[in-house]
Design an enzyme around this catalytic site. Sequence first.
Site, PDB file in Angstrom:
ATOM      1  N   GLY A  44       0.778  -1.191   0.126  1.00  0.00           N
ATOM      2  CA  GLY A  44       0.118  -0.071   0.068  1.00  0.00           C
ATOM      3  C   GLY A  44       0.936   1.264  -0.006  1.00  0.00           C
ATOM      4  O   GLY A  44       1.312   1.904  -0.816  1.00  0.00           O
ATOM      5  N   SER A  99       4.535  -5.554  -3.400  1.00  0.00           N
ATOM      6  CA  SER A  99       4.398  -4.081  -3.621  1.00  0.00           C
ATOM      7  C   SER A  99       5.086  -3.454  -2.466  1.00  0.00           C
ATOM      8  O   SER A  99       6.382  -3.495  -2.340  1.00  0.00           O
ATOM      9  CB  SER A  99       2.930  -3.936  -3.600  1.00  0.00           C
ATOM     10  OG  SER A  99       2.680  -2.476  -3.970  1.00  0.00           O
ATOM     11  N   TYR A 100       4.638  -2.585  -1.538  1.00  0.00           N
ATOM     12  CA  TYR A 100       5.154  -1.643  -0.531  1.00  0.00           C
ATOM     13  C   TYR A 100       5.716  -2.651   0.407  1.00  0.00           C
ATOM     14  O   TYR A 100       6.443  -1.966   1.241  1.00  0.00           O
ATOM     15  CB  TYR A 100       4.214  -0.700  -0.169  1.00  0.00           C
ATOM     16  CG  TYR A 100       4.827   0.385   0.763  1.00  0.00           C
ATOM     17  CD1 TYR A 100       5.850   1.473  -0.004  1.00  0.00           C
ATOM     18  CD2 TYR A 100       5.088   0.341   1.946  1.00  0.00           C
ATOM     19  CE1 TYR A 100       6.485   2.195   0.757  1.00  0.00           C
ATOM     20  CE2 TYR A 100       5.744   1.284   2.672  1.00  0.00           C
ATOM     21  CZ  TYR A 100       6.570   2.395   2.123  1.00  0.00           C
ATOM     22  OH  TYR A 100       7.137   3.321   2.791  1.00  0.00           O
ATOM     23  N   ASP A 102       2.838  -5.952 -14.984  1.00  0.00           N
ATOM     24  CA  ASP A 102       2.613  -5.039 -13.912  1.00  0.00           C
ATOM     25  C   ASP A 102       3.334  -3.637 -14.472  1.00  0.00           C
ATOM     26  O   ASP A 102       4.257  -3.375 -14.599  1.00  0.00           O
ATOM     27  CB  ASP A 102       3.165  -5.345 -12.486  1.00  0.00           C
ATOM     28  CG  ASP A 102       3.032  -4.333 -11.437  1.00  0.00           C
ATOM     29  OD1 ASP A 102       2.000  -3.609 -11.556  1.00  0.00           O
ATOM     30  OD2 ASP A 102       3.630  -4.596 -10.427  1.00  0.00           O
ATOM     31  N   HIS A 134       0.603  -7.546 -11.227  1.00  0.00           N
ATOM     32  CA  HIS A 134       1.341  -7.172  -9.771  1.00  0.00           C
ATOM     33  C   HIS A 134       1.231  -8.081  -8.975  1.00  0.00           C
ATOM     34  O   HIS A 134       1.923  -8.303  -7.915  1.00  0.00           O
ATOM     35  CB  HIS A 134       0.624  -5.758  -9.439  1.00  0.00           C
ATOM     36  CG  HIS A 134       0.865  -5.139  -8.250  1.00  0.00           C
ATOM     37  ND1 HIS A 134       2.412  -4.581  -8.297  1.00  0.00           N
ATOM     38  CD2 HIS A 134       0.752  -4.884  -7.158  1.00  0.00           C
ATOM     39  CE1 HIS A 134       2.625  -3.889  -7.081  1.00  0.00           C
ATOM     40  NE2 HIS A 134       1.688  -4.306  -6.369  1.00  0.00           N
TER      41      HIS A 134
END
Length: 488
Positions: free
Chosen positions: A96, A192-193, A405, A457
């Site tokens: 996020g 991701s984050y 992605d 992703h």
Amino acid sequence: MDNHTKSFSSLLISLWFTALLILVEMVSCARQHRRSFLAKEADLVTNLPGQPDVSFKHYAGYVPVDKSNGRALFYWFFEAMDLPKEKPLVLWLNGGPGCSSVGYGATQEIGPFLADTNEKGLIFNPYAWNKEVNMLFLESPVGVGFSYSNTSSDYLNLDDHFAKKDAYTFLCNWFEKFPEHKGNEFYIAGESYAGIYVPELAELVYDNNEKNNDLSLHINLKGFLLGNPDISNPDDWRGWVDYAWSHAVISDETHRNINRLCNFSSDDVWNNDKCNEAIAEVDKQYNEIDIYSLYTSACKGDSAKSSYFASAQFKTNYHISSKRMPPRRLAGYDPCLDDYVKVYYNRADVQKALHASDGVNLKNWSICNMEIFHNWTYVVQSVLPIYQKLIAGGLRIWVYSGDTDGCIPVLGTRYSLNALGLPIKTAWRPWYHEKQVSGWVQEYDGLTFATFRGAGHTVPSFKPSSSLAFISAFVKGVPLSSSRVETN
């Protein structure tokens, strides 16, 4: 009383005290074991609505991380389908910042129960990672999913370091509840984050293991695994722009303008308005498609999240105010699945079954907390120094990228990893699954990087079978298949 009798009496007293101490310790251990057992069994999930029948156990609930502030993190733990006491334990984090590992990792990617599109139930995932490992999903930091704090100022202090400290405290307290897994090989994974969360947490575990002489305080960390991760701001952003250009999302003119106006060698890429204006053209083009999967149709539903991402607020704020990539928009093979998940986890019977609420005073569960995303303090600009430190410390590190992605594209990951300057151990080659090329892989001294061909992703939602083969190879420490010919 002669000396011999005195010595014998002293010996008896000494033995009696020793036996008493051992007995007290045994009673204390038994009580602690019983407390752990009762705490664990209270979290056993037994009547989850719509759940397929399974033979393994799973647990869900809260683990306190700061009792004075009333702060607790929500977890969902799935035992391995066989030999759970022997199989490795993998902690999974989504990114996020502000997105739920229950909503994404557990329910759309690698958990045994996937969201059904009828918005009411769950379907069994034949490629769940708990076929190979014990899976622990954590909603982190507080404010994500069901995780909460009773102290409002906690939500104003969220940053990378806050998240890692709470996650470490969670692990220590979780192992007290599940002591039978304390000795298992332990890995941290995410996407991701979580590319920031995971190395940060791994470093904290590693450092505390080094400091503590008491082996009972050690966490048996063996490595970490990351998918389409944030790694290093300058390299990630340069790769983001170059990928958009190389995949014909932006024009040659836009690409030239960005390279002329934006300083990608800086930790703060957005240091001038002209750069922001040039970058806005990339946003404009990506707003027309699903940035997380370039070739998947975008969800056209009327959900609140869909409306938000179409709003002027999102388009104005997501680079300039946060200076980061946004949390996921509409990822996965079915880009509307986020909405199905939200309906399911806001049901009273579901929350009660997962011990998230009493079924009356419901939690307002969302898949991503946009307030966390916009108010996050980004302390860490690059985790490459952590990679170097933990490679030297002997940890196993694998990184993978879905090559469709556009949000955290394969190009940015390659730029970041190349900056490490690691010696190449095995040259770039295809890797195979079910007699087909799944992607390409290169092994460095201390790190393995692989791609997934045709995945977005959230790689496991696009390539579930090959993802299962991938995690199996990772925890076993064996190379990915180099041949179309399958071996038993």
